[in-house]
Write an enzyme that holds these catalytic residues in place. Structure first.
Site, PDB file in Angstrom:
ATOM      1  N   GLU A   1       1.779  -0.614  -4.969  1.00 30.26           N
ATOM      2  CA  GLU A   1       0.736   0.486  -5.308  1.00 30.26           C
ATOM      3  C   GLU A   1       1.593   1.820  -5.498  1.00 30.26           C
ATOM      4  O   GLU A   1       1.918   2.360  -4.611  1.00 30.26           O
ATOM      5  CB  GLU A   1      -0.170   0.744  -4.329  1.00 30.26           C
ATOM      6  CG  GLU A   1      -1.143   1.844  -4.426  1.00 30.26           C
ATOM      7  CD  GLU A   1      -2.203   2.131  -3.477  1.00 30.26           C
ATOM      8  OE1 GLU A   1      -3.475   2.569  -3.524  1.00 30.26           O
ATOM      9  OE2 GLU A   1      -1.803   2.400  -2.304  1.00 30.26           O
TER      10      GLU A   1
ATOM     11  N   ASP B   1       0.754  -1.006   0.093  1.00 29.47           N
ATOM     12  CA  ASP B   1      -0.074  -0.031  -0.098  1.00 29.47           C
ATOM     13  C   ASP B   1       0.855   1.276  -0.070  1.00 29.47           C
ATOM     14  O   ASP B   1       1.760   1.302   0.776  1.00 29.47           O
ATOM     15  CB  ASP B   1      -0.835   0.002   1.281  1.00 29.47           C
ATOM     16  CG  ASP B   1      -1.815   1.267   1.394  1.00 29.47           C
ATOM     17  OD1 ASP B   1      -2.654   1.456   0.528  1.00 29.47           O
ATOM     18  OD2 ASP B   1      -1.578   2.138   2.201  1.00 29.47           O
TER      19      ASP B   1
END
Length: 704
Positions: free
Chosen positions: A379, A343
């Site tokens: 990401e 993330d």
């Protein structure tokens, strides 16, 4: 209670069959108390007797799995210098393998008294803090081994442990919404029917529900608020009391592996749940604040924040980097997971201010013999300056390709001038990844994910409808590149309903037949809707859960997706390991890829900006790769005809050198291939193929 010296390694609580070794890093502590809790919550404190290499440690005989514990760290409290030690705060072990209980929001959790941020809060936080738990490290893995499915053969299914199964009528109630629920044979059979090769689990590291959300009757449903990087989230376990979540998680992985499905974890190493300078003191902040967090150089009371959460993990410090790497290795070696999706990964590359692909984090991952061998997905952005880094990660990494998502959405909602960009994204985004030696697998292709509209909502809403989140509809992305197909939200109009389903199938066909690695968002193949909410991070309810009763109405869509994943699996042409290069191949000397107008002629310069439709020829002779035995890989050739306009368009099958006989194998306007023309099954050179508006037709060469 007598305590032995023990060992500074490994960090955390380690049971060896006769007792448990406790080890805690802190450079700033002057004294560390180990706090043991019995079944009634009574606390016994023991000073860790040894300090070696900045690690406090001790060994307690006869302390066994199930023992609950925490730490109290004595030291300097000087926020202006970045130091926030406070022995009144019971702290979770950063290396805890299991955590029991939840945080109960109370002023005692904070290092200051409310209304006076400069004060020191001497209220004891123990009554409101969960406990770290000593775990049983032993588990019968039998013959479980890493599946190591190559990326080019991978189909990822992003899912939520609870949301996927909590409503499933054929899963026993006592395990719905748990690790056991996801491993239930009913769920595994379903994943195999869809054609999934890997599940990407939204955060399962122990996380915290924000007090502000709880006050509004909401929760941190998505879980991007980590407090324990080694501990499986206890609320997803059907028997978590004394560390059982660890055994249950392992059993889930074992069951999925047995079915040929890998497990990828969505991990949040960029920040923790402790927030900014006004956030609670739960663990890292009270143990060694400047080691674990990026602090503002000019005033170390404040936190450097590129994550939008109040803090950023300090990847400039050796101990934070060690924790991340130890955590990754633990999940691979002890929990047998197959990869990670990071993330806001750009935050992990910020050693100083800018995102740096040469950052120490990447060096550590690259040289690590364990972590470097699993699937690594970034990401590739954060919320800091210069944080959008699609295409900017080093070799070994794959990336969520946000440009693929945006381009495919725009193309299928009828934006003009998209053909060049669409062609690049469909062919694997070589413009983003080829320059540094990466291959098409560097692109994780997706159209929807947890963050944003579901696929059903993408074709049903022009605007977000996030009122249930209690933020005045201000949260969530406002530019969704969506089109509601003429009506905002639900409708009884059969023509609108039919067109929405056709558009969904067109999007899914594009996704599953593009070069790169496809990722499906859970429930998209089931018609899942969030009723226009594109940010259900706080909605742990029917709004975000998969509705398995309603899913029956979309069984044809599920079946269509299964056919597409099988088509992809059966044909190496759709999962090439190298980019197209235009080299001639085969008897006719055609290039490995050719972009065509709807009249069957090659696209020319002005066509890329003036045309509204496009077709692509993929040569089965042009793969230029060899299999594991060194044999040349050959396949059928394919034609894909894309019509994003509202009107039917007749495409001309190109000349005989492309192929002498073709059959339709997929049509997003006719998913069952049920019309007489489709049942006839063949199309010849220079023949016409009628492609409905907003649809794509896929033809396979039978003779060529």
């Amino acid at each position: 209670m007598k305590i032995w010296p023990g060992s500074p390694y490994p960090l955390g609580a380690t049971y060896d069959g006769g007792g448990t070794n406790f080890a805690l890093f802190t450079e700033v502590a002057e004294r560390v108390e180990l706090c043991l809790f019995d079944a009634d919550g009574r606390e016994t404190r023991v000073d860790l007797p040894e300090r070696e290499a900045l690690v406090w440690h001790g060994y307690l005989p006869r302390v066994v799995p199930g023992q609950r514990y925490g730490y109290r760290v004595h030291g300097r409290h000087d926020p202006g210098a970045g130091l926030r030690c406070n022995p009144n705060k019971l702290l979770l072990d950063p290396y805890a393998k299991a955590i029991d209980g939840t945080f109960e929001w109370n002023e005692a959790l904070f290092g200051y008294r409310f209304g006076d941020p400069d004060s020191v809060n001497d209220l004891d936080s123990a009554p409101y803090t969960p406990r770290s738990v000593v775990i049983n490290p032993f588990f019968d893995w039998a013959n479980d081994q890493p599946l190591r499915i190559p990326f080019h053969q991978t189909v990822i299914y992003e899912t939520h442990v609870k949301g996927m199964t909590v409503n499933h009528p054929r899963i026993p109630e006592d395990v719905r919404g748990t690790y056991s629920g996801l491993a239930h044979p009913v769920m595994i059979d379903y994943l195999k029917r869809v054609g999934v090769t890997a599940v990407e689990l939204m955060p399962v590291h122990q996380f915290v529900h924000d007090g502000g959300l709880l006050d509004k009757g909401l929760t941190n449903y998505w879980g991007y608020n980590t407090i324990g990087f080694f501990a499986p989230h206890n609320a997803y376990s059907s028997f978590a009391g004394e560390g059982g979540q660890v055994q249950e998680f392992k059993a889930m992985v074992k069951a999925l592996h047995r079915a040929g499905i890998e497990v990828i974890l969505d991990v949040v190493y960029n920040h923790t749940a402790e927030g900014n300078h006004l956030g609670p003191t739960m663990s890292f902040k009270g143990i060694d604040n400047p080691a674990y967090y990026r602090l503002v150089d000019e005033d170390k009371r404040f936190y450097y924040d590129t994550t939008g959460t109040g803090n950023s993990f300090n990847v400039r410090h050796h101990e934070s980097l060690r924790l991340i790497m130890d955590s990754l290795r633990y999940w691979v070696l002890e929990m047998h997971v197959d990869g990670f999706r990071f993330d806001l990964a750009a935050s992990l590359a910020r050693e100083f201010h800018e995102v740096d692909r040469l950052a120490a984090f990447f060096d550590l991952v690259n040289q690590d013999p364990v972590v470097s061998q699993v699937k690594l997905i970034a990401e590739p952005w954060d919320v800091g300056d210069g944080g959008y880094q699609v295409g900017g990660f080093p070799p070994l990494w794959t990336e969520w390709n946000g440009k693929y998502r945006d381009t495919v959405r725009d193309f299928w909602r009828g934006e003009r001038g998209m053909l060049g960009e669409f062609a690049s994204r469909f062919a694997g985004s070589s413009d983003l990844y080829e320059i540094d030696g990466r291959r098409p697998i560097a692109s994780i292709n997706f159209i929807t994910a947890h963050d944003g509209f579901t696929l059903h909502d993408l074709v049903s809403y022009n605007e977000k409808h996030n009122d249930a989140n209690g933020e005045g509809n201000r949260d969530g992305e406002s530019h969704n590149r969506s089109w509601n197909t003429g009506v905002e939200g639900p409708t009884d109009d059969p023509e609108v309903q039919a067109l929405r389903e056709r558009r969904k199938r067109s999007l899914l066909t594009t996704l599953l037949l593009s070069q790169g690695v496809p990722m499906l968002a859970h429930g998209d193949e089931l018609g899942r809707t969030q009723r226009g909410n594109n940010n259900v991070y706080c909605q742990d309810n029917e709004l975000s859960w998969v509705d398995w009763d309603e899913a029956r109405d979309y069984d044809s869509l599920t079946h269509y997706v299964g056919r597409l994943t099988k088509l992809r699996a059966d044909h190496p042409l759709f999962r090439r390991r190298r980019f197209f290069d235009g080299r001639p191949a085969g008897p006719a000397g055609l290039p490995d890829i050719g972009w065509l107008r709807n009249d069957g002629q090659p696209m020319r310069g002005e066509d890329w900006t003036s045309a509204a439709t496009i077709a692509v020829f993929l040569s089965g002779y042009g793969i230029h790769e060899r299999d594991a035995l060194g044999e040349e890989i050959l396949d059928n050739s394919f034609l894909l005809m894309f019509n994003p306009t509202p009107e039917m368009v007749t495409f001309t099958v190109p000349a005989a050198e492309y192929g002498a006989l073709w059959e339709v194998v997929a049509d997003s306007a006719d998913p069952l291939l049920a019309t007489p023309a489709r049942l006839n099954g063949s199309t010849k050179p220079n023949g016409g193929v009628e492609v409905e508006g907003h649809s794509v037709v896929v033809l396979r060469c039978l003779i060529g």
